[in-house]
Design a protein around this motif. Sequence first.
Motif, PDB file in Angstrom:
ATOM      1  N   THR A  56       1.188   2.578  -3.440  1.00  0.00           N
ATOM      2  CA  THR A  56      -0.039   2.908  -4.184  1.00  0.00           C
ATOM      3  C   THR A  56       0.037   4.343  -4.722  1.00  0.00           C
ATOM      4  OG1 THR A  56      -1.232   1.555  -2.593  1.00  0.00           O
ATOM      5  CG2 THR A  56      -2.567   2.953  -4.023  1.00  0.00           C
TER       6      THR A  56
ATOM      7  N   GLU B 129       0.821  -1.221   0.000  1.00  0.00           N
ATOM      8  CA  GLU B 129       0.000   0.000   0.000  1.00  0.00           C
ATOM      9  C   GLU B 129       0.853   1.269   0.000  1.00  0.00           C
ATOM     10  OE1 GLU B 129      -4.249  -1.202   2.027  1.00  0.00           O
ATOM     11  OE2 GLU B 129      -2.524  -0.995   3.356  1.00  0.00           O
TER      12      GLU B 129
ATOM     13  N   VAL C  26      -0.966   8.035  -5.513  1.00  0.00           N
ATOM     14  CA  VAL C  26      -1.905   8.908  -4.777  1.00  0.00           C
ATOM     15  C   VAL C  26      -2.251  10.146  -5.619  1.00  0.00           C
ATOM     16  CG1 VAL C  26      -2.326  10.197  -2.635  1.00  0.00           C
ATOM     17  CG2 VAL C  26      -1.017   8.075  -2.566  1.00  0.00           C
TER      18      VAL C  26
ATOM     19  N   ASP D 172      -6.503  12.078   0.332  1.00  0.00           N
ATOM     20  CA  ASP D 172      -6.032  11.519  -0.950  1.00  0.00           C
ATOM     21  C   ASP D 172      -5.465  10.113  -0.735  1.00  0.00           C
ATOM     22  OD1 ASP D 172      -6.610  13.820  -2.453  1.00  0.00           O
ATOM     23  OD2 ASP D 172      -4.653  14.725  -2.043  1.00  0.00           O
TER      24      ASP D 172
ATOM     25  N   ASP E 143       3.475   8.221  -4.972  1.00  0.00           N
ATOM     26  CA  ASP E 143       2.819   7.157  -4.223  1.00  0.00           C
ATOM     27  C   ASP E 143       2.663   7.651  -2.779  1.00  0.00           C
ATOM     28  OD1 ASP E 143       5.373   7.049  -3.235  1.00  0.00           O
ATOM     29  OD2 ASP E 143       5.845   5.049  -4.024  1.00  0.00           O
TER      30      ASP E 143
ATOM     31  N   ARG F 140      -8.254   7.562   0.194  1.00  0.00           N
ATOM     32  CA  ARG F 140      -9.041   7.094  -0.955  1.00  0.00           C
ATOM     33  C   ARG F 140      -8.227   6.133  -1.814  1.00  0.00           C
ATOM     34  NH1 ARG F 140     -11.151  11.321  -4.471  1.00  0.00           N
ATOM     35  NH2 ARG F 140      -9.481  12.637  -3.711  1.00  0.00           N
ATOM     36  N   ALA F 141      -6.920   6.384  -1.905  1.00  0.00           N
ATOM     37  CA  ALA F 141      -6.067   5.506  -2.723  1.00  0.00           C
ATOM     38  C   ALA F 141      -5.960   4.106  -2.121  1.00  0.00           C
ATOM     39  CB  ALA F 141      -4.678   6.130  -2.876  1.00  0.00           C
TER      40      ALA F 141
END
Lengths: 175, 272
Positions: B54, B51, B56, B166, B61, B169-170
Amino acid sequence: MGLAEGIADQAVHRRLVHGDEAVLGEVYDAHAAWVYGVALRTAGDPAVAEQVTGEVFLRLWERPYDFDPLCGSLRTWLAVRAHRRAAARTARVRVVGRGTAASGDAEVPSTAEVLATLPVELRDVVELAYFCGLTYRQVAAELSITELDAAQRLRTGLLMLGEGGKPGDATEVRL
Amino acid sequence: MTRPPEHLRARTLAGLALCRTPAPPTAAFAAPYAHAVAGLDALLRDLTRAEWATPVVHGWDVHGTVAHLMAGDGLLCAGAGTPEAVHVPKAARGDWGARTRYVVAVENARSPHATWGSWHSQAAALLDSDAARHHRDIHLEFAGRHVLLADAYLARGFETWLHTDDIGRAVGRRVPDPEPETMPALVGLGTATLACTYPTPPAATTLTLTGPGATTTTLGTGVSTAEVTMTTVDFCRLLGGNRRAENLTIGTDGDPESATWLLQAIASLAIL
């Protein structure tokens, strides 16, 4: 979950996320008896219930994002965590106590292990009804599902629980 | 109902600070930053290694977004008298973009957990400083403007909240809105930013914000030809580039062109 409870849970979640330490005392005062009762009913041991109760509240503080107020009530979240921890603790004690028991015993999964294999929508219903002592009507209200849905999920969950190793006694569920 | 033993309450609450540091008490202007720092720290605790990588925003990330926040927070350190986590070369120190690029590049060579630790230490020092507890007449260069340190704390609260959202949500976590009592200050920052950067509108337009920190302001001169209504939280999201107008519930009344022009003007600022 009622509208007022949902709004109150959202405020609690917000304050937990924002590091407001006063909120944990408020949450404890509102839910400790319920959480302790679930842990005691599951473990049958006041010492384990006490330990589990403390751990569940501290976990909520440490990992506030584990609880999502739009996915269920705080009361349900706390009860399910208390049950799982108490069940796991009790299972560990059994395994340790079993010591050099016959190898056949070790192959029988604990209720907690079988529960973990159930789909989440069934597991929540079974835990609340079977271990937390809620009627199916209360379960329906807690999870914001219809009473028919709650009853059906409970029946399916208990059947799967029985097939998974340790039979669930459906007569103990307060319908 | 079976009641737990009396001593359990005190014992449980005594363990609280060992699990996670509570937000420290601050002056009102630093409260949004204190809350947002606590919220981001809690979110980062939850993340798996995957994660952290991930995507963003802006090509960063999660790791890069935390480094970006650390770069912005660093602007306050000299004014607050606290150590800056990354020593930024003089050429990049005052330039917002260059500062972020430098810090993100430095942090990319470190582990996400090391960056998280540095960001949190720097933020904790800023929040524990005297500057976060008392309003002082200290000015600094911040994002190309000469501002009070207190206003810079508020701006960091605004940005940390929206970038936490942000990230949330990602990675699929729901980030709560700011505390209602802090919304008036955050909305005030937003409307002040809008007022000083807003281009001359073709016709006067009224912006009505509802919810905590509710306010009404008219941009342009003369009789208002249109009214745009949204919540204060959505206004901050739109202004910060955290959400697009089409994904928000926005009411418009009157001249459609003026209303659209105002929404585009707010969104075009995308101050984060």
